[in-house]
Scaffold this motif. Structure first.
Motif, PDB file in Angstrom:
ATOM      1  N   THR A 186      37.682  35.319  30.074  1.00 21.61           N
ATOM      2  CA  THR A 186      38.492  35.492  31.103  1.00 21.61           C
ATOM      3  C   THR A 186      39.003  34.190  31.701  1.00 21.61           C
ATOM      4  OG1 THR A 186      37.543  37.993  31.404  1.00 21.61           O
ATOM      5  CG2 THR A 186      38.960  36.808  33.260  1.00 21.61           C
ATOM      6  N   VAL A 187      37.954  33.344  31.950  1.00 16.28           N
ATOM      7  CA  VAL A 187      38.287  32.166  32.813  1.00 16.28           C
ATOM      8  C   VAL A 187      39.163  31.331  31.731  1.00 16.28           C
ATOM      9  CG1 VAL A 187      37.427  30.088  33.444  1.00 16.28           C
ATOM     10  CG2 VAL A 187      36.197  32.087  34.196  1.00 16.28           C
ATOM     11  N   THR A 188      39.016  31.373  30.754  1.00 15.56           N
ATOM     12  CA  THR A 188      39.988  30.500  29.705  1.00 15.56           C
ATOM     13  C   THR A 188      41.359  30.933  29.668  1.00 15.56           C
ATOM     14  OG1 THR A 188      37.883  29.974  28.183  1.00 15.56           O
ATOM     15  CG2 THR A 188      39.942  29.433  27.335  1.00 15.56           C
ATOM     16  N   PHE A 189      41.358  32.308  29.479  1.00 12.87           N
ATOM     17  CA  PHE A 189      42.778  32.975  29.655  1.00 12.87           C
ATOM     18  C   PHE A 189      43.592  32.609  30.966  1.00 12.87           C
ATOM     19  CE2 PHE A 189      42.302  36.104  25.949  1.00 12.87           C
ATOM     20  CZ  PHE A 189      43.417  35.965  25.408  1.00 12.87           C
ATOM     21  N   ASN A 190      42.634  32.960  31.945  1.00 14.17           N
ATOM     22  CA  ASN A 190      43.565  32.902  33.368  1.00 14.17           C
ATOM     23  C   ASN A 190      43.915  31.383  33.520  1.00 14.17           C
ATOM     24  OD1 ASN A 190      42.930  35.537  34.088  1.00 14.17           O
ATOM     25  ND2 ASN A 190      41.458  35.071  35.436  1.00 14.17           N
ATOM     26  N   VAL A 191      42.908  30.411  33.302  1.00 15.69           N
ATOM     27  CA  VAL A 191      43.551  29.020  33.534  1.00 15.69           C
ATOM     28  C   VAL A 191      44.621  28.422  32.606  1.00 15.69           C
ATOM     29  CG1 VAL A 191      42.821  26.809  33.183  1.00 15.69           C
ATOM     30  CG2 VAL A 191      41.135  28.327  34.150  1.00 15.69           C
ATOM     31  N   LEU A 235      46.041  42.701  43.042  1.00 19.69           N
ATOM     32  CA  LEU A 235      45.717  43.108  41.652  1.00 19.69           C
ATOM     33  C   LEU A 235      45.401  42.181  40.796  1.00 19.69           C
ATOM     34  CD1 LEU A 235      45.333  45.349  39.451  1.00 19.69           C
ATOM     35  CD2 LEU A 235      47.932  45.097  38.797  1.00 19.69           C
ATOM     36  N   THR A 236      46.106  40.914  41.008  1.00 20.63           N
ATOM     37  CA  THR A 236      45.969  39.738  40.344  1.00 20.63           C
ATOM     38  C   THR A 236      44.718  38.842  40.976  1.00 20.63           C
ATOM     39  OG1 THR A 236      48.325  39.161  40.058  1.00 20.63           O
ATOM     40  CG2 THR A 236      46.747  37.356  39.995  1.00 20.63           C
ATOM     41  N   GLY A 237      44.442  39.172  42.167  1.00 23.86           N
ATOM     42  CA  GLY A 237      43.164  38.615  42.776  1.00 23.86           C
ATOM     43  C   GLY A 237      41.987  39.416  42.499  1.00 23.86           C
ATOM     44  N   MET A 238      42.099  40.916  42.202  1.00 24.32           N
ATOM     45  CA  MET A 238      40.830  41.417  41.771  1.00 24.32           C
ATOM     46  C   MET A 238      40.604  40.778  40.256  1.00 24.32           C
ATOM     47  SD  MET A 238      40.235  45.592  41.446  1.00 24.32           S
ATOM     48  CE  MET A 238      38.895  46.130  40.832  1.00 24.32           C
ATOM     49  N   GLY A 239      41.798  40.883  39.273  1.00 18.98           N
ATOM     50  CA  GLY A 239      41.679  40.339  38.294  1.00 18.98           C
ATOM     51  C   GLY A 239      40.654  39.050  38.165  1.00 18.98           C
ATOM     52  N   VAL A 240      40.691  38.159  39.130  1.00 22.27           N
ATOM     53  CA  VAL A 240      39.955  36.804  39.122  1.00 22.27           C
ATOM     54  C   VAL A 240      38.515  37.299  39.289  1.00 22.27           C
ATOM     55  CG1 VAL A 240      39.813  34.765  40.064  1.00 22.27           C
ATOM     56  CG2 VAL A 240      42.004  35.653  39.818  1.00 22.27           C
ATOM     57  N   GLN A 242      30.360  32.084  45.518  1.00 22.27           N
ATOM     58  CA  GLN A 242      31.457  32.923  45.135  1.00 22.27           C
ATOM     59  C   GLN A 242      32.818  32.359  45.415  1.00 22.27           C
ATOM     60  OE1 GLN A 242      32.614  36.478  47.650  1.00 22.27           O
ATOM     61  NE2 GLN A 242      30.773  35.963  48.740  1.00 22.27           N
ATOM     62  N   ARG A 243      33.128  31.315  46.475  1.00 19.87           N
ATOM     63  CA  ARG A 243      34.403  30.879  46.426  1.00 19.87           C
ATOM     64  C   ARG A 243      34.549  29.862  45.511  1.00 19.87           C
ATOM     65  NH1 ARG A 243      38.417  29.579  50.643  1.00 19.87           N
ATOM     66  NH2 ARG A 243      37.203  30.838  52.053  1.00 19.87           N
ATOM     67  N   PRO A 244      33.668  28.902  45.065  1.00 19.85           N
ATOM     68  CA  PRO A 244      33.859  27.965  44.225  1.00 19.85           C
ATOM     69  C   PRO A 244      33.898  28.601  42.743  1.00 19.85           C
ATOM     70  CG  PRO A 244      31.711  27.762  44.962  1.00 19.85           C
ATOM     71  CD  PRO A 244      32.459  28.559  46.051  1.00 19.85           C
ATOM     72  N   LEU A 245      33.162  29.648  42.475  1.00 20.02           N
ATOM     73  CA  LEU A 245      33.357  30.268  41.129  1.00 20.02           C
ATOM     74  C   LEU A 245      34.709  31.016  41.070  1.00 20.02           C
ATOM     75  CD1 LEU A 245      29.934  32.013  41.001  1.00 20.02           C
ATOM     76  CD2 LEU A 245      30.983  30.254  39.507  1.00 20.02           C
ATOM     77  N   LEU A 246      35.292  31.610  41.936  1.00 26.68           N
ATOM     78  CA  LEU A 246      36.587  32.456  41.874  1.00 26.68           C
ATOM     79  C   LEU A 246      37.657  31.233  41.868  1.00 26.68           C
ATOM     80  CD1 LEU A 246      36.207  34.937  44.578  1.00 26.68           C
ATOM     81  CD2 LEU A 246      36.225  35.555  42.397  1.00 26.68           C
ATOM     82  N   VAL A 247      37.446  30.179  42.511  1.00 27.16           N
ATOM     83  CA  VAL A 247      38.599  28.972  42.255  1.00 27.16           C
ATOM     84  C   VAL A 247      38.549  28.463  40.770  1.00 27.16           C
ATOM     85  CG1 VAL A 247      39.268  26.644  42.855  1.00 27.16           C
ATOM     86  CG2 VAL A 247      38.577  28.320  44.704  1.00 27.16           C
ATOM     87  N   LEU A 248      37.342  28.546  40.356  1.00 25.17           N
ATOM     88  CA  LEU A 248      37.236  27.920  38.822  1.00 25.17           C
ATOM     89  C   LEU A 248      37.814  29.005  38.115  1.00 25.17           C
ATOM     90  CD1 LEU A 248      35.728  26.023  36.726  1.00 25.17           C
ATOM     91  CD2 LEU A 248      33.777  27.689  37.265  1.00 25.17           C
ATOM     92  N   PHE A 249      37.565  30.259  38.341  1.00 24.69           N
ATOM     93  CA  PHE A 249      38.014  31.368  37.284  1.00 24.69           C
ATOM     94  C   PHE A 249      39.409  31.619  37.552  1.00 24.69           C
ATOM     95  CE2 PHE A 249      33.729  33.824  38.002  1.00 24.69           C
ATOM     96  CZ  PHE A 249      33.090  32.753  37.216  1.00 24.69           C
ATOM     97  N   GLY A 250      40.327  30.843  38.096  1.00 19.22           N
ATOM     98  CA  GLY A 250      41.755  30.923  38.226  1.00 19.22           C
ATOM     99  C   GLY A 250      42.395  31.436  39.599  1.00 19.22           C
TER     100      GLY A 250
END
Length: 459
Positions: free
Chosen positions: A262-267, A56-61, A122-130
């Protein structure tokens, strides 16, 4: 359905109250049903044995990518549909159809470009997104498949507004209903029966959106549609596309900045609370959509009435539309706010049964939604500006809440409060209150100017 219910609404003469109910109920249902696409995925994924919380957390990213795709659909569709409504109100039917053709060409071109970008990065973006090492595999499993359906998502979301624009909101509702029902049925089949897990949720969503896209294109090509998607108008006409983009910039920024938000919140949440806080934010986002999507559906039902009567210079009907829209929005928003504040644990348990995640989410819900009822004012007046073609004001308001207020507050407040996690969640109600106050003042002043101007022209 009776002949009376099935006929196209007369946006210029039918009584405003019943007309708004008639158009808004299907669009509200469409938004609620559309919400099921992601909500059902999250509920099923959250209940996968042993790995549910991490999945669920992974999908949130992945939310920023999913939101960006929807935002580009809104840029064209929610900008073009009001332009088509205004043209129809002014008696310029050919211009309305040319707008539809231009917007369709733009949507499909953007869909191809976005698919390529997200597959490559997608990989670097997802890491960036938290995404953390524990949640990244689940995020990639979902996104790898979801982005392949970008053209279906953008077609269904972007063109459905042109059905609502002609007063056929019940047909627009079917576009979403067909896909959402399929998604609800296919999710458990692919996730649990076929054992595909997170990938199964993505496959179910893509197949469901494909069916919705085929439905909306088929209707707009048929004789039942008063706005026809014609081959001769299927080309990029910058004279029509640029005004549509200018008007669509507001909903585009509202949705695209959701990705940045979402990125700001997640980080920040990952920094102060780890995966548990990011998982709670996934649920908070879902609950926020439960409030926002029906309000958006109501505004979408009101939009063609307001746009048409603005084009027809009917100030009296415009005032009635805004009054009814705001009243219904307030009743709904206060109801949801009361439920969240009164039973946060019950709301959290819809998505996951992990006690630590439920406790964290319930605590955060009361903070995050402290002034959630203000969305009635923010949402209603923001969408009214779009319906009236007020591109510049809509653009400013879209930037104000998230970019000017919320994102800086997420980063700044933890430096002033000892409870850093509390400070991150507190940013939401502070921004909500300030943005709603600004939007309300600006709308009341500008709307008064517009209606008085129209009345003076008709004297």
């Amino acid at each position: 359905m009776s002949e009376k219910q099935n006929r196209t609404a007369d946006l210029g003469r039918d009584p405003v109250g019943p007309l708004l109910v008639r158009l808004a109920l299907p669009t509200i249902c469409a938004q609620v049903v559309n919400l099921l696409y992601n909500i059902v995925d999250r509920i099923y994924i959250g209940h996968i044995p042993e790995t549910g919380a991490a999945a669920l957390t992974g999908m949130g990213v992945t939310f920023p990518v999913i939101t960006l795709i929807s935002a580009f659909a809104a840029l064209i569709g929610m900008g073009g549909a009001p332009r088509a409504s205004i043209a129809m109100g002014a008696g310029e039917h050919e211009k309305a159809e040319r707008t539809l053709g231009t917007c369709t060409a733009a949507l499909w071109g953007l869909a191809v470009a976005l698919t390529a970008v997200f597959l490559l990065f997608q990989r670097p973006l997802l890491v960036l997104f938290g995404a953390s090492p524990d949640t990244l595999p689940y995020a990639m499993q979902y996104l790898n498949i979801y982005v392949l359906g970008t053209i279906f998502v953008m077609t269904a979301l972007g063109l459905n507004g042109f059905i609502t624009a002609q007063g056929r909101s019940s047909v627009a509702m079917k576009t979403v209903l067909i896909g959402a029902v399929l998604n609800v049925l296919l999710d458990p089949l692919f996730i649990f029966v076929f054992g595909m897990g997170v990938r199964g949720a993505a496959v179910a969503t893509v197949l469901s959106q494909a069916v919705s896209a085929l439905w909306v294109v088929r209707f707009l090509r048929s004789e039942k549609s008063s706005l026809r998607l014609r081959k001769k108008y299927f080309r990029l006409d910058k004279r029509l596309l640029l005004p549509a983009i200018a008007l669509g910039a507001s909903p585009f920024i509202m949705q695209s900045t959701e990705s940045l938000l979402t990125v700001t919140f997640n980080v920040s949440l990952q920094k102060y609370g780890g995966d548990l806080a990011v998982g709670a934010m996934t649920i908070l986002t879902s609950v926020a959509q439960m409030l926002q999507m029906p309000l958006l559906g109501l505004s979408q039902g009101a939009q063609p009435i307001l746009s048409y009567n603005y084009g027809a210079k009917r100030a009296d009907r415009m005032r009635q539309v805004v009054k009814y829209n705001l009243l219904i929005s307030c009743v709904f928003a206060f109801g949801v706010w009361g439920l969240v504040q009164g039973a946060p644990h019950l709301v959290a348990q819809l998505f996951n049964q992990d006690s630590a995640l439920v406790d964290m989410t319930a605590w955060a819900l009361r903070i995050y939604f402290a002034v959630g009822f203000t969305m009635a004012f923010q949402g209603t007046f923001q969408q009214c500006f779009v319906a009236l073609g007020e591109a510049k004001i809509s653009l400013f308001l879209a930037l104000e809440r998230k970019v000017i207020l919320l994102i800086p507050l997420i980063l700044i407040l933890p430096h002033f409060l000892s409870d850093k996690l509390f400070a991150v969640f507190l940013a939401e109600p502070v921004a909500d209150f300030l943005a709603a106050a600004t939007t309300t003042v600006l709308f009341l002043r500008r709307f008064r100017q517009i209606t008085r101007g129209l009345e003076q022209q008709s004297e």
